[in-house]
Enzyme design. Structure first.
Site, PDB file in Angstrom:
ATOM      1  N   GLY A 292       0.850  -1.119   0.023  1.00  0.00           N
ATOM      2  CA  GLY A 292       0.046  -0.072  -0.106  1.00  0.00           C
ATOM      3  C   GLY A 292       0.849   1.168   0.025  1.00  0.00           C
ATOM      4  O   GLY A 292       2.110   1.012  -0.394  1.00  0.00           O
ATOM      5  N   SER A 293       0.299   2.235   0.468  1.00  0.00           N
ATOM      6  CA  SER A 293       0.898   3.543   0.508  1.00  0.00           C
ATOM      7  C   SER A 293       2.390   3.891   1.076  1.00  0.00           C
ATOM      8  O   SER A 293       3.189   4.557   0.594  1.00  0.00           O
ATOM      9  CB  SER A 293       0.061   4.539   0.860  1.00  0.00           C
ATOM     10  OG  SER A 293      -1.362   4.585   0.548  1.00  0.00           O
ATOM     11  N   THR A 294       2.832   3.006   2.053  1.00  0.00           N
ATOM     12  CA  THR A 294       4.093   2.964   2.592  1.00  0.00           C
ATOM     13  C   THR A 294       5.183   3.042   1.379  1.00  0.00           C
ATOM     14  O   THR A 294       6.150   3.458   1.561  1.00  0.00           O
ATOM     15  CB  THR A 294       4.521   1.689   3.595  1.00  0.00           C
ATOM     16  OG1 THR A 294       3.957   0.830   3.076  1.00  0.00           O
ATOM     17  CG2 THR A 294       3.682   2.181   4.877  1.00  0.00           C
ATOM     18  N   PHE A 295       4.639   2.122   0.241  1.00  0.00           N
ATOM     19  CA  PHE A 295       5.618   2.015  -0.764  1.00  0.00           C
ATOM     20  C   PHE A 295       5.737   3.244  -1.723  1.00  0.00           C
ATOM     21  O   PHE A 295       6.682   3.284  -2.296  1.00  0.00           O
ATOM     22  CB  PHE A 295       4.961   0.877  -1.730  1.00  0.00           C
ATOM     23  CG  PHE A 295       5.807   0.287  -2.444  1.00  0.00           C
ATOM     24  CD1 PHE A 295       6.750  -0.499  -2.322  1.00  0.00           C
ATOM     25  CD2 PHE A 295       5.863   0.316  -4.042  1.00  0.00           C
ATOM     26  CE1 PHE A 295       7.757  -1.265  -2.913  1.00  0.00           C
ATOM     27  CE2 PHE A 295       6.821  -0.301  -4.756  1.00  0.00           C
ATOM     28  CZ  PHE A 295       7.800  -1.104  -4.074  1.00  0.00           C
ATOM     29  N   LYS A 296       4.918   4.318  -1.472  1.00  0.00           N
ATOM     30  CA  LYS A 296       5.243   5.518  -2.167  1.00  0.00           C
ATOM     31  C   LYS A 296       6.243   6.147  -1.683  1.00  0.00           C
ATOM     32  O   LYS A 296       7.143   6.873  -2.439  1.00  0.00           O
ATOM     33  CB  LYS A 296       4.026   6.553  -1.868  1.00  0.00           C
ATOM     34  CG  LYS A 296       2.630   5.811  -2.557  1.00  0.00           C
ATOM     35  CD  LYS A 296       1.309   6.776  -1.948  1.00  0.00           C
ATOM     36  CE  LYS A 296      -0.048   6.100  -2.513  1.00  0.00           C
ATOM     37  NZ  LYS A 296      -1.187   6.780  -1.688  1.00  0.00           N
TER      38      LYS A 296
END
Lengths: 638, 366
Positions: A292-296
């Site tokens: 999810g967004s942590t990958f951003k």
């Protein structure tokens, strides 16, 4: 009269020569056996004469970085039988079987074995009370020996990392297995020579080979932080009743794991009480899911390093969706975030904004950074059962795959990979191999036998980019989606994540792993904390709501425990109306009472001392207090 | 009586007494542990062996003074008695079974092995038979066949017990006697072929036998079964080295080597006294062989000569087979080492046989 027959005389001579010749052959054979086969036969003979009494080595202890014992040994009584000395096997078997709760036929079979001594399996590592009972029976030929048993003084604390050792003190899981060779030591023995009936032959010297004690294992784990993490997970467990929780705390500058915990956990002493999936899977390193967004963070770091974006000056308009290759990818916020700077894109975790960044990078660059940050390969942490995760095959990456990867969907990673990668993004750009074992120590000499030092895998981004990352991520906490992880004075940076769980290729409804990864202090990070909560109940399944406060609590308490000094120049927190207003205490020392009145103060004042001038104040200037709190002022005459 | 009696062969007598002395010491050393364990008396076997030696020596001196022609007179009768005994021993109730062989007649300490007596009776009779028909021995029909039929009928009876060791020694001894008496070499070659053919037939009819027979070549293939005794024997001999572990210092006698005072006494001797001790004993037996053949050469008549050869061949063959087995050159057969192994009938019969040899030597001219 002599025998005169010529034939007979001739043949007698032949017989004599033949006979002497055969004796000579036999003598040669005797010499061959004694000289040529002598050494081999002597060795075999010694093997056949010698009896070994094994001496078990003490298994090495496991302790945290400060020497707090996490796994140790306690003595446990074990029942032995010496069959030759048992006078009444039937009666002995019956009494023994009763105390040990075993079939008496089995006991009888064991104690009548033709062996010098027999260990009773049911009598292994029994309680001291049971041992007392057996001693009280006064059975001839039944002995109680002291065996050592693994003991985990903290119970289920750190259980997945420690693992456990079996009945023979052999490591079965976790560190106990990974470092089994070092921990278990080497069996020693007394070798003595015995006759074929097992009695000692006195005239031959005994060989004593002392056991080599197992090495003590000192971990990078800090029990102070681990305790905080375990506490926070217990609270979260009670609050959200999730399917599972994962937490990792790591030093971003070295890769040292400071705490690692997960739920459900187990008590190593009674690991058989839980399903094997529970004790077999150390979720922080085993589980793989969409980040999810942590990958951003990865996408952002790549874009910054490649100079594809200016956070402050460039603007981006988010209509709430983005069209890629015919597909319509929505932002998590209905209606979109409108026009924003790219810093705000990060703060808002805006999906179309990251799709844009991914497109600016191109798939080769994007995926090369993902790989450089360590995804798609094991981190190499010294723990059992690490997962690898899955990345798209570069040949099969189309515009849609490229777009979803940019905001953390369609890839599968492990929590430990995320911790290592984000550490690299904010520590100055170096990817480290995480590790749990710090030192192996010889228990007798206290000497360090093996020392693990930080292993820098590679430089991923520049110090300059890393600095920008710290700033951007601090702003996420101060002014964006990660607000609940804010710890006053400690400059926490971080990123939320809400990962969808896919089962059989389809996403589950209302079932997410909500996560937050944070670090602090943002100017010189000393701690990275990851918390992932699997399917929390009775709440909005959003990382900023569920996981960020947990990380905030862990972060604040841990940094204080580590003795990290609070910072002053932090980004101010954007207020929401539910937050109490925090005001910085001004410097009031040197002001007269008259001047004091002119300063607008939202604090109550508790004054003491004679005089007109403020000489001392508590709290010190710069500390933030809730609106309406009391400050103490001491007055004097200069 | 063609000639005057002279003094007996003193070297033979000295060698015999030396062997007897070595034997008594070794029986004590090898058996002490067993005797202590079984009878609470470490001298149990040694004392008995001492008694047998006493009886044997008295018998030896007595027989030394009995003219050997006496045995020619009684040979036929002795042989017949022995045949009857060999038949009787096979009947359950009369013959006692020990270690799977029905070889003994009598009660307790007064038991005898008819096959042992048959060996001597056969030597006495064959010496008579061959000396009387020495001219005919070259004839296949009139010389070879009758003597061999006699020998092999006795062998067949012995094999019914079964007692392969004694049977083999008897046949070997008789073949030597027939060879000495002048049988044709071509006949012996023919016999050899028949023997090989018979052996091959035996193996083909039951292939497991070959394994049993060759197991001595690599006893470690079956260390607890067929190889057990040889392994334990080699484990005694090997560590002995040049000088041995010292008298009384054997380890294998501590229940590792089964019944170390009987068939495998040479292993304990080689363990305690080393290559030197073992070679010394072999040298004594070689001296014995030399004196025996010398007596046969000097004997006043063919009967005396054949009788001497028979006796010395029996002793030599028994020594060769026993030490051959102990050192792993041959499969285990179960034969005592003359003068050294514990055992009443074996020892007394051997000494009596030496008595006969000594008597012949009193008439010998060299």
């Amino acid at each position: 009269m002599r025998v005169s027959n010529v034939t007979v005389r001739k043949r007698l001579t032949i017989a004599l020569i033949a006979g002497i010749f055969i004796f000579f052959i036999i003598d040669l054979r005797l010499g061959y056996v004694q000289f040529f086969l002598g050494n081999m036969l002597t060795d075999r003979a010694k093997d056949s004469w010698s009896r070994n009494i094994p001496f078990e080595p003490e298994r090495g202890e496991i302790m945290d970085r400060n020497g707090v014992l996490l796994a140790t040994n306690v003595s446990a009584p074990t029942v032995y039988a010496v069959p030759r000395q048992i006078e009444n096997p039937a009666e002995t078997a019956e009494k023994l079987a009763e105390v040990l709760n075993m079939p008496k036929e089995k006991a009888y079979k064991l104690i009548t074995k033709t062996a010098s001594s027999v260990r009773i399996p049911e009598g292994r590592k029994i309680s001291h009370e049971k041992a007392k009972e057996i001693r009280a029976l006064g059975l001839k030929g039944i002995y109680i020996g002291e065996d050592s048993k693994r003991h985990y003084p903290f119970g289920s604390y750190l259980s997945h990392v420690l693992g456990f050792a079996g009945a023979d003190n052999q490591g079965l899981m976790g560190l106990e297995l990974y470092y089994d060779k070092e921990l278990k030591g080497k069996k020693g023995s007394v070798k003595f020579y015995a006759d074929a009936k097992g009695k000692r032959m006195n005239d031959m010297a005994d060989d004593y080979e002392p056991p080599i004690e197992g090495l003590d294992l000192k971990l990078t784990i800090d029990t102070k932080i681990q305790t905080i993490v375990e506490r926070e997970l217990d609270i979260a467990q009670a609050k959200y009743n999730p399917d599972g929780i994962i937490a990792i705390a790591m030093n971003p500058n070295t890769g040292e794991i400071l705490a690692m915990a997960s739920r459900p956990d187990f008590d190593p002493a009674n690991y058989k009480n839980v399903a094997p999936e529970i004790y077999n899977r150390n979720l922080p390193v085993w589980s793989t899911y969409e980040p999810g967004s942590t990958f951003k963070i990865i996408t952002l770091a790549a874009a910054l390093e490649e100079g594809k974006v200016d956070l402050e000056k460039e603007h981006f308009h988010d209509p709430g969706f983005v069209k890629v290759g015919g597909a319509r990818l929505r932002c998590w916020k209905r209606g979109g975030h409108g026009s924003q700077t790219f810093l705000e894109v990060v703060q808002n975790s805006c999906n179309p904004g990251f799709v844009e960044l991914g497109q600016r990078l191109g798939k080769e660059k994007l995926f090369s950074y993902i790989k450089k940050f360590g995804f798609g390969e094991k981190t190499g942490i010294d723990l059992q059962g690490e997962g690898t995760g899955i990345l798209f095959d570069l040949d099969k990456v189309g515009p849609v795959e490229q777009a979803t990867t940019a905001f953390g969907q369609g890839v599968s990673v492990t929590p430990i990979q995320q911790v290592a990668a984000i550490s690299a993004a904010i520590n100055g750009g170096t990817l480290y191999t995480p590790y749990v074992a710090k030192e192996l120590i010889d228990p007798r000499t206290g000497k360090v036998v093996m020392k693990n030092s930080p292993v820098a895998k590679r430089k991923v981004i520049s110090e300059e980019t890393s600095k920008k990352m710290r700033y951007a991520l601090e702003s996420v906490v101060a002014q964006g989606t990660g607000g609940k992880a804010f710890v006053d004075g400690y400059r926490v940076g971080g990123k939320t994540g809400t990962a969808q769980k896919a089962v059989n290729g389809r996403y589950l409804e209302n079932n997410h792993i909500v996560s937050f990864i944070g670090f602090a202090p943002a100017d010189a990070p000393e701690l990275v904390v990851y918390v992932g909560v699997d399917n929390p109940k009775g709440t909005v399944q959003f990382g900023g709501v569920v996981s960020a406060p947990i990380v905030g609590s862990i972060m604040g308490d841990s940094l204080r425990a580590m003795g990290v000094k609070p910072r002053k120049d932090q980004l101010d927190k954007k207020m929401t109306y539910t937050d109490p207003r925090m005001i910085e205490v001004p410097d009031l020392v040197g002001l007269s009472k008259k001047e004091l009145r002119e300063v607008f103060l939202n604090f109550k004042i508790d004054a003491s001392g004679e005089g007109d001038i403020v000489v001392k104040q508590t709290p010190q200037p710069g500390v933030k207090l809730k609106e309406g709190s009391t400050i103490r002022l001491y007055f004097g005459n200069k | 009586m063609p000639t005057k009696k002279t003094t007996p062969d003193m070297i033979l007598m000295i060698v015999t007494f030396t062997l007897l002395a070595v034997g008594l010491i070794m029986v004590y050393s090898a058996s002490a542990v067993w005797a202590e364990y079984k009878f609470d008396d470490s001298f149990f076997f040694a004392k008995r062996q001492m008694l047998f030696a006493g009886i044997g020596v008295v018998a030896m001196f007595f027989i030394m003074n009995v003219d050997y022609w006496t045995w020619k007179t009684w040979a036929k009768a002795l042989l017949l008695i022995c045949f009857v005994l060999l038949l009787l021993v096979l009947i359950p109730g009369i013959g006692n079974e020990r270690n799977g062989s029905r070889s003994w007649i009598g009660v307790g300490a007064f038991s005898i092995q008819p096959s042992e007596f048959m060996k001597l009776a056969m030597i006495a009779f064959l010496a008579k038979f061959l000396s009387e028909r020495q001219k005919m021995i070259t004839s296949f029909k009139n010389g070879l066949v009758p003597s061999l039929s006699l020998v092999f009928s006795a062998f067949a009876l012995i094999m019914l017990q079964p007692d392969l060791g004694t049977g083999t020694v008897m046949v070997g001894t008789c073949l030597v006697m027939i060879f000495i008496s002048g049988a044709r070499i071509s006949h012996f070659i023919g016999l050899g072929f028949i023997g090989v053919a018979g052996f091959v037939g035996l193996v083909l009819s039951a292939p497991y036998r070959i394994k049993r027979i060759t197991s001595f070549l690599d006893p470690w293939q079956d260390p607890l079964g067929t190889g057990f005794q040889i392994i334990q024997s080699l484990l005694a001999i090997g560590p002995g080295g040049l000088f041995g572990l010292g008298l009384g210092q054997s380890r294998q006698k501590f229940f590792y080597l089964p019944e170390p005072q009987t068939d495998f006494i040479f292993a304990i001797l080689a363990e305690e006294l080393g290559f030197i001790g073992g070679s010394f004993v072999l040298l004594l037996f070689a001296l014995l062989l030399w004196r025996g053949i010398r007596i046969a050469l000097g004997a006043p008549d063919l009967y005396g000569s054949f009788l001497a050869v028979g006796i010395i061949a029996m002793i030599a063959i028994q020594v060769m087979i026993n030490i051959g087995v102990v050192t792993g050159l041959m499969p285990v057969t179960g034969i005592t080492l003359p003068f050294l192994s514990y055992g009443g009938s074996s020892l007394t019969l051997m000494l009596m046989a030496i008595g006969v040899l000594l008597n012949i030597s009193r008439y010998a001219r060299y």
